[in-house]
Write a protein that holds these residues in place. Structure first.
Motif, PDB file in Angstrom:
ATOM      1  N   ILE A   1       1.079  -1.219   0.103  1.00  0.00           N
ATOM      2  CA  ILE A   1      -0.046   0.295   0.203  1.00  0.00           C
ATOM      3  C   ILE A   1       0.724   1.474   0.162  1.00  0.00           C
ATOM      4  CG2 ILE A   1      -1.734   1.963   1.532  1.00  0.00           C
ATOM      5  CD1 ILE A   1      -3.003  -1.216   2.431  1.00  0.00           C
ATOM      6  N   ARG A   2       1.803   1.267   1.132  1.00  0.00           N
ATOM      7  CA  ARG A   2       2.688   2.645   1.229  1.00  0.00           C
ATOM      8  C   ARG A   2       3.636   3.009  -0.293  1.00  0.00           C
ATOM      9  NH1 ARG A   2       4.901   0.827   6.324  1.00  0.00           N
ATOM     10  NH2 ARG A   2       3.539   1.692   7.543  1.00  0.00           N
ATOM     11  N   ALA A   3       3.931   1.405  -1.432  1.00  0.00           N
ATOM     12  CA  ALA A   3       4.221   1.926  -2.248  1.00  0.00           C
ATOM     13  C   ALA A   3       3.418   2.763  -3.476  1.00  0.00           C
ATOM     14  CB  ALA A   3       4.897   0.412  -2.820  1.00  0.00           C
ATOM     15  N   GLN A   4       2.455   1.677  -3.549  1.00  0.00           N
ATOM     16  CA  GLN A   4       1.371   2.437  -4.393  1.00  0.00           C
ATOM     17  C   GLN A   4       1.382   4.141  -4.285  1.00  0.00           C
ATOM     18  OE1 GLN A   4      -0.154   0.804  -7.286  1.00  0.00           O
ATOM     19  NE2 GLN A   4       1.079  -0.153  -6.621  1.00  0.00           N
ATOM     20  N   PHE A   5       0.935   4.501  -2.866  1.00  0.00           N
ATOM     21  CA  PHE A   5       0.471   5.590  -2.740  1.00  0.00           C
ATOM     22  C   PHE A   5       2.024   6.514  -2.801  1.00  0.00           C
ATOM     23  CE2 PHE A   5      -3.135   3.728  -0.964  1.00  0.00           C
ATOM     24  CZ  PHE A   5      -4.035   5.130  -0.867  1.00  0.00           C
ATOM     25  N   HIS A   6       2.949   5.957  -2.908  1.00  0.00           N
ATOM     26  CA  HIS A   6       4.212   7.209  -2.632  1.00  0.00           C
ATOM     27  C   HIS A   6       5.302   6.232  -4.057  1.00  0.00           C
ATOM     28  CE1 HIS A   6       4.077   8.352   0.973  1.00  0.00           C
ATOM     29  NE2 HIS A   6       4.168   6.761   1.992  1.00  0.00           N
ATOM     30  N   SER A   7       4.733   6.290  -4.727  1.00  0.00           N
ATOM     31  CA  SER A   7       4.746   5.970  -6.514  1.00  0.00           C
ATOM     32  C   SER A   7       4.813   7.119  -7.574  1.00  0.00           C
ATOM     33  CB  SER A   7       4.384   4.976  -7.272  1.00  0.00           C
ATOM     34  OG  SER A   7       2.713   5.261  -7.625  1.00  0.00           O
ATOM     35  N   PRO A   8       5.853   7.315  -8.032  1.00  0.00           N
ATOM     36  CA  PRO A   8       5.663   9.157  -9.138  1.00  0.00           C
ATOM     37  C   PRO A   8       4.707   8.604 -10.462  1.00  0.00           C
ATOM     38  CG  PRO A   8       7.511   7.289  -9.239  1.00  0.00           C
ATOM     39  CD  PRO A   8       6.788   6.490  -8.569  1.00  0.00           C
ATOM     40  N   GLN A   9       3.619   7.600 -10.231  1.00  0.00           N
ATOM     41  CA  GLN A   9       2.646   7.837 -11.606  1.00  0.00           C
ATOM     42  C   GLN A   9       1.128   8.024  -9.951  1.00  0.00           C
ATOM     43  OE1 GLN A   9       4.290   5.036 -10.779  1.00  0.00           O
ATOM     44  NE2 GLN A   9       4.373   4.127 -12.777  1.00  0.00           N
ATOM     45  N   ALA A  10       1.457   7.739  -8.615  1.00  0.00           N
ATOM     46  CA  ALA A  10       0.114   8.476  -7.955  1.00  0.00           C
ATOM     47  C   ALA A  10       0.467   9.845  -7.547  1.00  0.00           C
ATOM     48  CB  ALA A  10       0.498   7.659  -6.365  1.00  0.00           C
ATOM     49  N   ARG A  11       1.591  10.132  -7.510  1.00  0.00           N
ATOM     50  CA  ARG A  11       1.771  11.768  -7.898  1.00  0.00           C
ATOM     51  C   ARG A  11       1.409  12.631  -9.055  1.00  0.00           C
ATOM     52  NH1 ARG A  11       7.622  11.795  -4.398  1.00  0.00           N
ATOM     53  NH2 ARG A  11       7.386  10.528  -2.661  1.00  0.00           N
ATOM     54  N   GLU A  12       1.230  12.143  -9.820  1.00  0.00           N
ATOM     55  CA  GLU A  12       1.047  12.603 -11.003  1.00  0.00           C
ATOM     56  C   GLU A  12      -0.523  12.610 -11.211  1.00  0.00           C
ATOM     57  OE1 GLU A  12       3.053  10.156 -14.414  1.00  0.00           O
ATOM     58  OE2 GLU A  12       5.245  11.064 -14.083  1.00  0.00           O
ATOM     59  N   ALA A  13      -0.934  11.807 -10.998  1.00  0.00           N
ATOM     60  CA  ALA A  13      -2.713  11.440 -11.105  1.00  0.00           C
ATOM     61  C   ALA A  13      -3.294  12.184 -10.089  1.00  0.00           C
ATOM     62  CB  ALA A  13      -2.566   9.879 -10.857  1.00  0.00           C
ATOM     63  N   ALA A  14      -2.716  12.878  -8.656  1.00  0.00           N
ATOM     64  CA  ALA A  14      -2.730  14.062  -7.836  1.00  0.00           C
ATOM     65  C   ALA A  14      -2.979  14.876  -7.859  1.00  0.00           C
ATOM     66  CB  ALA A  14      -2.672  13.800  -6.170  1.00  0.00           C
TER      67      ALA A  14
END
Length: 83
Positions: free
Chosen positions: A70-83
């Motif tokens: 879960i932490r890896a998903q929220f801290h991945s570059p793709q998650a930051r771009e989507a936000a």
């Protein structure tokens, strides 16, 4: 010899003598009391949150591996771009 309690979860994983969730901390109690209103009727709103609490309380705690995923998903570059 003692009796063991066996429980099967959704993934087919067998849990033996799985302890329950720990008691709520004061911070968790405060967070639960400051929830959004889901229904204008106070009785129905309280019943809604009671069902949610019951579901959460009966679920086993996350394993360390699940927390890491879960932490890896929220801290991945793709998650930051989507936000």
């Amino acid at each position: 010899m003692t009796d063991r309690t066996n429980t099967v979860t959704a993934g087919g994983v067998q849990l033996v003598d799985t302890p329950g969730r720990p008691a709520l901390t004061p911070a968790e109690k405060a967070r639960r009391s400051a929830r959004p209103v889901r229904d204008p009727d106070p009785a129905r709103n309280a019943a809604y949150w009671a069902r949610i609490d019951a579901c959460v309380d009966q679920a086993p705690p996350f394993t360390d591996e699940q927390r890491a995923v879960i932490r890896a998903q929220f801290h991945s570059p793709q998650a930051r771009e989507a936000a």
